[in-house]
Design an enzyme around this catalytic site. Structure first.
Site, PDB file in Angstrom:
ATOM      1  CD  GLU A 208      35.916 -26.963  -8.934  1.00 11.22           C
ATOM      2  OE1 GLU A 208      36.144 -27.976  -8.723  1.00 11.22           O
ATOM      3  OE2 GLU A 208      35.497 -25.446  -8.889  1.00 11.22           O
TER       4      GLU A 208
ATOM      5  CG  HIS B 133      35.188 -24.317 -14.592  1.00 11.20           C
ATOM      6  ND1 HIS B 133      35.585 -24.421 -13.660  1.00 11.20           N
ATOM      7  CD2 HIS B 133      34.176 -23.829 -14.984  1.00 11.20           C
ATOM      8  CE1 HIS B 133      34.784 -23.516 -12.842  1.00 11.20           C
ATOM      9  NE2 HIS B 133      33.748 -23.287 -13.765  1.00 11.20           N
TER      10      HIS B 133
ATOM     11  CB  CYS C 107      36.602 -22.067  -2.838  1.00 12.72           C
ATOM     12  SG  CYS C 107      35.507 -23.467  -1.595  1.00 12.72           S
TER      13      CYS C 107
ATOM     14  CG  HIS D 122      33.036 -17.453 -13.326  1.00 13.87           C
ATOM     15  ND1 HIS D 122      33.049 -18.746 -13.911  1.00 13.87           N
ATOM     16  CD2 HIS D 122      34.357 -16.326 -13.903  1.00 13.87           C
ATOM     17  CE1 HIS D 122      34.463 -19.349 -13.876  1.00 13.87           C
ATOM     18  NE2 HIS D 122      35.209 -17.789 -14.115  1.00 13.87           N
TER      19      HIS D 122
ATOM     20  CB  SER E  57      28.234 -18.758 -13.687  1.00 19.73           C
ATOM     21  OG  SER E  57      28.579 -19.046 -11.985  1.00 19.73           O
ATOM     22  CB  SER E  58      30.628 -24.019 -13.504  1.00 18.33           C
ATOM     23  OG  SER E  58      29.926 -26.183 -13.818  1.00 18.33           O
ATOM     24  CG  ASN E  59      27.346 -21.927  -9.059  1.00 16.51           C
ATOM     25  OD1 ASN E  59      26.485 -21.426  -8.605  1.00 16.51           O
ATOM     26  ND2 ASN E  59      28.202 -20.764  -9.535  1.00 16.51           N
TER      27      ASN E  59
END
Length: 336
Positions: free
Chosen positions: A154, A152, A124, A69, A251-253
């Site tokens: 993921e 999301h 990942c 992302h 971007s979640s992080n």
């Protein structure tokens, strides 16, 4: 704000991006740069997979969903011949396709195999680990409570590893209170890898209070890179008047890094490029913290430093919370 922080001990006067130009009219600005920041091993691997696929198979190489992302990364790969799509039905029968780092439901590789597509999985390895844990928990006839953010990729990919109805998504403590399970139900939980460490700990504690029988993974699912970047922000934020986080809104992080700084009472902004910075943000600001999400390249960090140096006399300090040496292997089909 002048709260204490741990520094690498180096004031990097040699890398002020031209700030020592002899112009003394600009006010001083202390820039606390978090370490680690930016690309993690999973992102490095995913980008290299696309680049190697382009070298091996030639352009175009199709990529299902953004490989990571970050618009800058995606545009760079597009320029090399990558074509980004959302679903496999957009991929021609004779074209190679790469699955993104976020992971995909089992139905996606199954469809690729049915169509005899040449595909490379860039999921990942830490996300793949969660997928395997989900499969094992289902084999033990446990219902999985999955902590994550709805929609999301993921989350979609992980929930797509198990039969429909065997995993329930929760996003908040309030969601835990609404769960309709009893003490006789066999339950376990897993988490998205890019969540807030603190928020997730609170949700897990709520699950364990409500369902004492619930089983968790042997090791935390939140990945090392997410945890380390949040830990670094916790060091720079208390000493900063403003924290800038380089990352994409999806971007979640990266979004979690903004939340970590805000939770500590520091003004924080998510930016994608240096051009997003409003000079008004710097009014009355003496110290800026700077970090980047796991899918943002270091080039964008230097771009921000250069931008700030146009307005202020910048002194950089690197604040190190952890050392990262993780490296993930590439798929065998790209190395043979």
């Amino acid at each position: 704000m002048n709260a204490p922080f741990q520094s690498s001990g180096q004031s990097n006067g040699a890398s002020l991006s031209g700030s020592r130009s002899g112009n003394t009219d600009r006010p001083a600005l202390t820039l606390l740069i978090a370490a680690p920041r930016g690309f993690c091993a999973g992102v490095d691997r995913a980008i290299e997979i696309v680049e190697r696929a382009l070298e091996k198979y030639g352009a175009p190489v199709y990529v299902r969903h953004e490989i990571v992302h970050n618009r800058y990364v995606v545009e760079g790969l597009k320029a090399k011949g990558a074509v980004f799509v959302e679903e496999l039905d957009e991929v021609p029968d004779d074209a190679p396709v790469v699955f993104s780092a976020h992971g995909v439901p089992k139905s996606v590789p199954a469809e690729a195999q049915r169509r005899k597509l040449l595909y490379v999985d860039a999921t990942c390895p830490l996300v793949s680990k969660v997928h395997r844990q989900a499969e094992r928990q289902i084999e033990k006839n446990q219902h999985i409570i999955f902590i994550g953010h709805a929609g999301h990729p993921e989350v979609i990919g992980t929930m797509g590893q198990v039969p429909e109805g065997s995993m329930t998504l929760v996003e908040t403590i309030d969601d835990v209170a609404k769960l309709d399970f009893g003490p006789e139900d066999a339950l376990s939980y897993l988490t998205q890898t890019t969540l807030s460490v603190d928020d997730t700990a609170e949700i897990v504690a709520a699950l364990e209070r409500r369902f004492p029988q619930i089983l968790g993974p042997k090791a935390e699912d939140i990945c090392y890179a997410t945890s380390n970047r949040q830990a670094a922000v916790k060091q720079i934020a208390p000493a900063s008047d403003l924290v800038l986080v380089i990352g994409a809104p999806n971007s979640s992080n990266s979004v979690r890094l903004v939340e970590v700084a805000e939770r500590l009472g520091t003004d924080a902004r998510l930016i994608q490029r240096a051009s997003d910075i409003d000079p008004e943000w710097l009014v009355g600001v003496g110290t800026v913290g700077l970090t980047a999400g796991a899918s943002a390249p270091e080039k964008l960090v230097r771009e921000v430093v250069a931008r700030l140096s146009e307005w202020r006399e910048v002194e950089e300090r690197t604040i190190t919370a952890a050392e990262e040496k993780m490296v993930f292997k590439l798929p065998r089909q790209l190395t043979e």
